[in-house]
Design an enzyme around this catalytic site. Structure first.
Site, PDB file in Angstrom:
ATOM      1  N   TYR A   1      -6.591  60.237  60.936  1.00  0.00           N
ATOM      2  CA  TYR A   1      -5.677  59.374  59.951  1.00  0.00           C
ATOM      3  C   TYR A   1      -4.515  58.745  61.072  1.00  0.00           C
ATOM      4  O   TYR A   1      -3.908  59.345  61.549  1.00  0.00           O
ATOM      5  CB  TYR A   1      -5.158  59.983  58.516  1.00  0.00           C
ATOM      6  N   GLU A   2      -4.307  57.336  60.963  1.00  0.00           N
ATOM      7  CA  GLU A   2      -3.365  56.758  61.572  1.00  0.00           C
ATOM      8  C   GLU A   2      -2.626  55.915  60.849  1.00  0.00           C
ATOM      9  O   GLU A   2      -3.072  54.899  59.765  1.00  0.00           O
ATOM     10  CB  GLU A   2      -3.927  55.711  62.509  1.00  0.00           C
TER      11      GLU A   2
END
Length: 897
Positions: free
Chosen positions: A338-339
């Site tokens: 996840y970014e």
């Protein structure tokens, strides 16, 4: 541990509040809006109560993060278990929290036993597995903050833990009834501590949103990396750093079903979550990819309800297995990245003028964490079933494969073979050691060879670590070639070649049968097998065969202990009949008259892994005698490494780590600008790591002159990667960098006209539009076959062919013989590629181009590696070549001693 079928929280939540209300709450950056409408137990330890500030209003230090989780454990001792898995290089605590219902925590040992049984279909029947699938809780591992300057994930870890424990919400309680949540709140405490201290040093009376402000521009090195300046999100196949090694051990204890690595990216972006971009590693199954879709779709439902933008699939592929978000896949979990767009401080002004806050990032990571927990809770039984099926199908696939076993031959490199075997065991794979000599695969193997049965649950991890080539899909590669033809950047995100046997330069054979021999399962073991001292009461002295890291560590240990060591530039045969390769070490009693020499050497043999052979005579049957000019003394070498701007911090960290932690020898870091005028006479060796834009900005003409003078007076200057390109530009290294090769010769008659020509097909059109003055095309990272000149002391103990790395687009012309020697050079174009994907133009142009050059300069020398032999500290097969450059280089320089 009861089984639950849950209604989507996102749907329930959206029905309780209108979309507009949700969007308005999401835009409110106050900490009370982290979860709109939530209420919490007033007696629970909030961040504000424990640390004195609201969640998301300050970037929490590693010490305070640790303090907060201690407070949660004290408040909820039946629901929170904290487990320490090591400490960072700088001594900071590494730990994870396990959060669940009191019943699940009380039965944690049963959960561990159940997952271990489910992980091994060889020991567990289908009926037993079904009982486990019906009864075991689900599990999810949330890893935050592997990059220390990606600041919102650790704060989100605190919010997630608090919400799970303190929220007055039966749905959340239901999650914990059937799910164990593992939270690693801070994977990189050293990097975060560096960021936090520097950030608040730059803050004024009001936090600046200006991207030009000091708050948003970190000094060298950034907080991204750990103490040794490693990007630890690339370390999962090499396991060089304690922060990753400890996590791997924990994952192999509990086998969580889902793994999430939470990151930050550029502040002008939005939020990225699974599914990943192409290419996928071929050893990731269709069921796992469907599981990633489950996670992504539920995340999307939550983000839609909250009014958050997001994207998927466009970047961050799942091909390289060395990421935290990749490695667990090959054990049967689903794993993802996840970014979040980063404020890199309290607030950040985007290109569109909107202000992104730190609290925005905390909230989005928190919401994504909760959405993932929800999916795992809802899909508990399916994920357990698929984990079992993955492990079971891996064994079946192996039994039907032509790759039935692997054999690691220790003959050529005992140290490398043992380290490779130990690393595989550390990764949860089964390796045996033969207790007899045997024949298999058409070869003869000695006692002590390592045998790997392919029919084990980790078969797919074995394949992705040991196969010389793991292919990207043909469709993906065709698209990359199309993009290049249209002058578009390719989409290869990271290295495409990483096979451990090639990185270690160790012989590993694939066999169609499993050898039927007496063997012993290798248990968790140190990477160094103890060595031995033979004939300790020798009358003349002691000899050590050169060529692996056992002998390398013995050399450095002896130098540090004050023992005088010589080395032979040429091979020789001792009168005993033993053959000693070039580079072998000679330690005589005459040079070391201390009575305790044998006891010292015995201790060093055990710790280094080397075999030291005592001898009573110096007589040799062939090769140089010990008093020959071809035998040189190795000085106690002082090594300096260029540090600070413009050095690439990762390159500097890799160099320092390899020398200090693999060679076990101290270094001194000197800021690059000081090299310009400093008295460098204390150092025998100076290493210039790869740089950003060359060293001219730090050194200037004065620095070049100072380095040249130091080398001429007997120094050894070693340049790595593009630092060698700078040495060419600075006039130190007498060769040239090459432009790309092109057949398109442009014959302009003036600035406006060129000769007329017919273009008859599309391929001719593409050739016509090529840039005739371009650099070679950029390569994300491959492994190349490299030939080694055996007739030089720099190659002593090195095989005739080694595997080297290639990243980037610098290609050097061979150095002329009048100036120096090309010690190692890439193989013929048809044979040069060992692993990965290499553009055809680069393959043709790289053939016979140098990897290692030696250039004498009066009393000293310049040794130029055109790539970084210490890249990611996993190019173990190049360690002896690098040690020769340092220690044999110092031995062959001629300063006034």
């Amino acid at each position: 541990m009861r089984r639950l079928i849950l209604t989507s929280l996102a749907a329930i939540f959206a029905s309780a509040l209108s979309h507009n209300a949700l969007a308005a709450a999401a835009q409110d950056n106050s900490v009370t809006a982290m979860w709109p409408g939530a209420s919490y137990n007033e007696d629970s330890p909030s961040v504000e109560r424990v640390l004195g500030y609201p969640i998301g209003s300050r970037i929490t230090s590693p010490a305070d993060l640790s303090q907060y989780f201690n407070a949660l454990q004290q408040a909820y001792p039946q629901q929170v278990k904290l487990v320490e898995y090591g400490e960072s290089w700088e001594g900071r605590r590494l730990f994870y929290a396990i959060i669940s219902s009191a019943d699940n925590i009380a039965q944690l040992s049963q959960f561990e036993q159940g997952m271990q049984a489910l992980a091994d279909p060889r020991q567990t029947s289908d009926a037993q597995a079904q009982q486990l699938i019906d009864s075991l809780p689900g599990s999810v591992w949330l890893g935050y903050g592997v990059h220390g300057n990606e600041i919102s994930p650790p704060e989100a870890a605190m919010m997630t833990a608090y919400h799970l424990l303190a929220a007055d919400d039966n749905r959340v309680k239901n999650f914990l009834d059937n799910t164990l949540v593992f939270i690693d709140p801070l994977q990189n405490p050293d990097g975060r501590a560096r960021f936090v201290s520097r950030y608040y040093m730059t803050a004024g009376m009001q936090h600046s949103a200006d991207r030009l402000s000091a708050e948003h521009n970190e000094p060298w090195p950034s907080g991204r990396s750990n103490h040794y300046l490693f990007d630890m999100n690339r370390d999962w196949i090499a396991l060089t750093q304690p922060e990753i090694k400890g996590q791997v051990a924990a994952l192999l204890t509990y086998y969580p079903l889902a793994f999430v690595d939470l990151h930050e990216m550029g502040g002008d972006s939005s939020y990225y979550f699974t599914p990943e971009a192409e290419p996928y590693n071929p050893f990731i199954t269709a069921q796992q990819r469907q599981g990633l879709d489950w996670i992504g779709q539920n995340n999307a439902a939550w983000f839609d309800a909250m009014g958050f933008d997001y994207y998927t699939r466009e970047v961050f592929d799942a091909f390289y297995p060395g990421y935290g978000a990749s490695w667990p896949l090959y054990h049967g979990a689903i794993a993802m990245t996840y970014e979040m767009a980063s404020a890199r401080g309290h607030q950040f002004r985007r290109q569109d003028g909107d202000i992104l806050t730190y609290a925005d990032g905390v909230q989005r990571h928190f919401v994504a964490s909760m959405a993932t927990i929800e999916t795992v809770s809802q899909r508990r039984q399916q994920l357990l079933q698929r984990f079992w099926q993955y492990r079971q199908s891996a064994i079946n696939e192996a039994q039907n494969s032509e790759q039935r076993s692997w054999v690691i031959d220790p003959t050529g490199d005992a140290a490398g073979a043992h380290k490779l075997a130990a690393l595989l065991v550390e990764q949860g794979l089964q390796v045996s050691r033969s207790e007899q000599a045997f024949a298999s695969c058409g070869n003869d193997y000695p006692t002590g060879s390592y045998v790997i049965d392919a029919a084990q649950p980790g078969y797919r991890l074995l394949r992705t670590l040991l196969d010389p080539q793991v292919d990207m899909s043909a469709e993906f590669l065709a698209e990359q070639e199309r993009r290049r033809n249209h002058n578009l950047a390719d989409q290869i995100y990271d290295v495409s070649g990483w096979a451990l046997p090639l990185l270690f330069n160790v012989d590993v054979d694939v066999c169609e049968q499993l050898p039927d021999i007496k063997q012993r399962l290798l248990q968790a073991t140190a990477a160094i097998a103890p060595g031995q001292l033979l004939h300790a009461d020798a009358k003349l002295g002691y000899l050590v065969k050169w060529g692996d890291m056992n002998s390398g560590r013995l050399l450095t240990a002896a130098l540090r202990a004050g023992i005088k060591v010589k080395r032979s530039d040429l091979p020789f045969t001792h009168k005993s009949g033993d053959r000693y390769p070039a580079g072998s070490l000679i330690i005589t009693l005459a040079d070391n008259p201390q009575q305790q020499l044998p006891s010292k050497l015995k201790t060093l043999a055990i710790s280094s892994g080397a075999t030291i052979q005592g001898v009573d005579s110096s007589w040799v049957l062939d090769g140089p005698n010990f008093g020959s000019d071809n035998v040189v003394s190795v000085p106690q070498t002082n090594i300096a490494i260029a540090w600070d701007e413009p050095v690439q911090s990762l390159s500097a960290g890799h160099v320092r780590y390899v020398i200090e932690q693999q060679f076990n020898y101290p270094t001194t870091a000197i800021r690059s600008a000081q090299l310009a005028r400093a008295d460098l006479s204390h150092y025998q060796v100076i290493i210039l790591p790869a740089s950003r834009g060359g060293y001219s900005s730090a050194l200037g003409a004065t620095g070049v002159a100072n380095l040249r003078d130091w080398v001429n007076r007997g120094g050894v200057l070693i340049t790595l990667g593009n630092a060698s390109g700078w040495a060419v530009e600075a006039g130190l290294l007498k060769t040239q960098l090459e432009k790309a090769v092109t057949d398109n010769s442009d014959s302009l008659s003036d600035d406006s006209y060129t000769a007329g020509q017919h273009i008859t097909d599309f391929s001719q059109f593409l050739e016509q539009v090529k840039n005739t003055d371009a650099d070679p095309y950029w390569v994300a990272g491959v492994l190349l076959n490299t030939d080694v000149d055996q007739a030089h002391w720099l190659s002593a103990g090195v095989k005739p062919q080694v595997i080297s790395n290639y990243v980037g687009n610098q290609i050097f012309a061979p150095i002329d013989i009048q100036y120096g020697r090309n010690i190692a050079y890439y193989s013929d174009a048809d044979k040069v590629l060992a692993s990965g994907y290499l553009w055809q133009e680069n393959r043709q142009q790289l053939a016979y181009k140098p990897f290692l050059m030696w250039q004498p300069m009066q009393k000293g020398m310049l040794i130029a590696f055109t790539q970084e032999p210490t890249y990611r500290a996993y190019m173990d097969g190049l360690n002896i070549l690098f040690m020769n450059a340092i220690f044999a280089g110092a031995a062959h320089a001629k300063p006034l001693r």
